[in-house]
Design a protein around this motif. Structure first.
Motif, PDB file in Angstrom:
ATOM      1  N   HIS A  61       0.859  -1.192   0.000  1.00 31.56           N
ATOM      2  CA  HIS A  61       0.000   0.000   0.000  1.00 31.56           C
ATOM      3  C   HIS A  61       0.894   1.241   0.000  1.00 31.56           C
ATOM      4  CE1 HIS A  61      -3.416  -2.620   0.618  1.00 31.56           C
ATOM      5  NE2 HIS A  61      -2.772  -3.191   1.622  1.00 31.56           N
ATOM      6  N   LYS A  62       1.461   1.525  -1.142  1.00 30.59           N
ATOM      7  CA  LYS A  62       2.490   2.558  -1.241  1.00 30.59           C
ATOM      8  C   LYS A  62       1.959   3.960  -0.987  1.00 30.59           C
ATOM      9  CE  LYS A  62       3.596   0.781  -5.213  1.00 30.59           C
ATOM     10  NZ  LYS A  62       2.990  -0.560  -5.031  1.00 30.59           N
ATOM     11  N   THR A  63       0.748   4.245  -1.464  1.00 29.90           N
ATOM     12  CA  THR A  63       0.211   5.594  -1.276  1.00 29.90           C
ATOM     13  C   THR A  63       0.067   5.916   0.199  1.00 29.90           C
ATOM     14  OG1 THR A  63      -0.976   5.470  -3.393  1.00 29.90           O
ATOM     15  CG2 THR A  63      -1.716   7.128  -1.813  1.00 29.90           C
ATOM     16  N   GLU A  64      -0.492   4.968   0.958  1.00 26.59           N
ATOM     17  CA  GLU A  64      -0.676   5.195   2.390  1.00 26.59           C
ATOM     18  C   GLU A  64       0.654   5.343   3.123  1.00 26.59           C
ATOM     19  OE1 GLU A  64      -2.143   3.056   0.502  1.00 26.59           O
ATOM     20  OE2 GLU A  64      -4.259   2.770   1.009  1.00 26.59           O
ATOM     21  N   LEU A  65       1.697   4.711   2.600  1.00 24.01           N
ATOM     22  CA  LEU A  65       3.018   4.770   3.237  1.00 24.01           C
ATOM     23  C   LEU A  65       3.848   5.957   2.760  1.00 24.01           C
ATOM     24  CD1 LEU A  65       3.952   0.973   3.054  1.00 24.01           C
ATOM     25  CD2 LEU A  65       3.243   2.251   5.090  1.00 24.01           C
ATOM     26  N   GLY A  66       3.303   6.769   1.880  1.00 26.55           N
ATOM     27  CA  GLY A  66       4.049   7.909   1.365  1.00 26.55           C
ATOM     28  C   GLY A  66       5.164   7.519   0.424  1.00 26.55           C
ATOM     29  N   THR A  92       9.904   2.236   7.257  1.00 29.30           N
ATOM     30  CA  THR A  92       8.760   1.322   7.184  1.00 29.30           C
ATOM     31  C   THR A  92       9.148  -0.121   7.437  1.00 29.30           C
ATOM     32  OG1 THR A  92       7.627   2.778   5.621  1.00 29.30           O
ATOM     33  CG2 THR A  92       6.925   0.463   5.685  1.00 29.30           C
ATOM     34  N   ILE A 144      -8.151   5.533  -5.776  1.00 28.77           N
ATOM     35  CA  ILE A 144      -7.950   5.456  -4.329  1.00 28.77           C
ATOM     36  C   ILE A 144      -9.258   5.242  -3.564  1.00 28.77           C
ATOM     37  CG2 ILE A 144      -5.843   6.828  -4.403  1.00 28.77           C
ATOM     38  CD1 ILE A 144      -7.467   9.234  -3.430  1.00 28.77           C
ATOM     39  N   GLU A 147     -12.406   0.964  -2.890  1.00 26.84           N
ATOM     40  CA  GLU A 147     -13.034   0.182  -1.824  1.00 26.84           C
ATOM     41  C   GLU A 147     -14.279   0.875  -1.301  1.00 26.84           C
ATOM     42  OE1 GLU A 147     -10.312  -0.852   1.232  1.00 26.84           O
ATOM     43  OE2 GLU A 147      -8.977  -1.979  -0.077  1.00 26.84           O
TER      44      GLU A 147
END
Length: 235
Positions: A61-66, A92, A144, A147
């Protein structure tokens, strides 16, 4: 068409898209890079603007992890983003997971340089395995908020072309497949081909538990996989 059979884990994004490309799914032009220097060379070869991502199996989940930087237009912006993403990856991934991972694409070290997709319509496609019915292929509205919107059509594999085409017409956002606000109609034959490829992959690779292509961006009229997740499970 072979992917590393690492049971119980995700492929990194680069590996996932190489697997999909082997089955005929169109994927964004990209290159994996070990560091900022290699990323800068890749960006020059691909042509600016580019996107830069952290690349590793731990970063589903790259977007959430910046771990995503978009629309980088020159080398200075790319190098600044690379430093930021590498720091975020180190923060991370647990230190034990980083030991001995110096090659490009390994957790905590890899970068992925991508040509920027020029499309405003985003869809998703993939499959998962139902414990009773087997592989279920999906198509729907991506991005994004996928869901939250839950606008998805489902079919059991194997799919025929008529099944795949029917799925396109079942989502609530199906009007986005036609010409809209100056954009051309989506190449639905290409979308059908993607769904048939996923059906074939699900049947031929029982070791793969799930595939998630999101977003599947429509660049002009052509759909292209910009991000993908492949989960390796037990046969």
């Amino acid at each position: 068409m072979n992917a590393p059979a690492r049971s119980g884990r995700a492929l990194d994004e680069f590996e996932a898209k190489r697997l999909l490309a082997g089955y005929g799914v169109p994927v964004i032009a990209e290159a994996r890079a070990a560091d900022a220097d290699a990323a800068a060379a890749a960006a020059r070869a691909l042509g600016y603007p580019v996107a830069l991502k952290g690349c590793g199996a731990a970063f589903a989940h790259k977007t959430e992890l910046g771990l995503v930087a978009l629309d980088l237009r020159d080398e200075a912006a790319l190098r600044e983003a690379a430093a930021r993403l590498q720091a975020a990856m180190r923060a991370t991934v647990p230190s034990g997971a980083r030991e001995g991972t110096a090659r490009a694409g390994d957790a905590g070290t890899g970068l992925l340089v991508q040509r920027m997709a020029r499309g405003r319509r985003e869809f998703l496609a993939g499959f998962s395995r139902d414990p009773v019915y087997g592989p279920v292929v999906s198509f729907g509205l991506g991005g994004i908020f996928a869901e939250a919107l839950a606008d998805v059509a489902l079919r059991l594999a194997p799919l025929e072309a008529d099944d795949a085409r029917a799925m396109l017409g079942e989502i609530r956002a199906r009007a986005l497949l036609g010409p809209v606000r100056g954009l051309p109609a989506v190449d639905t034959d290409a979308l059908v081909g993607i769904l048939l490829a996923l059906s074939r992959l699900a049947l031929e690779r029982p070791d793969i538990a799930a595939v998630d292509i999101n977003p599947l961006v429509v660049d002009s009229a052509q759909p292209v996989a910009v991000d993908a997740l492949v989960l390796i499970g037990s046969p």
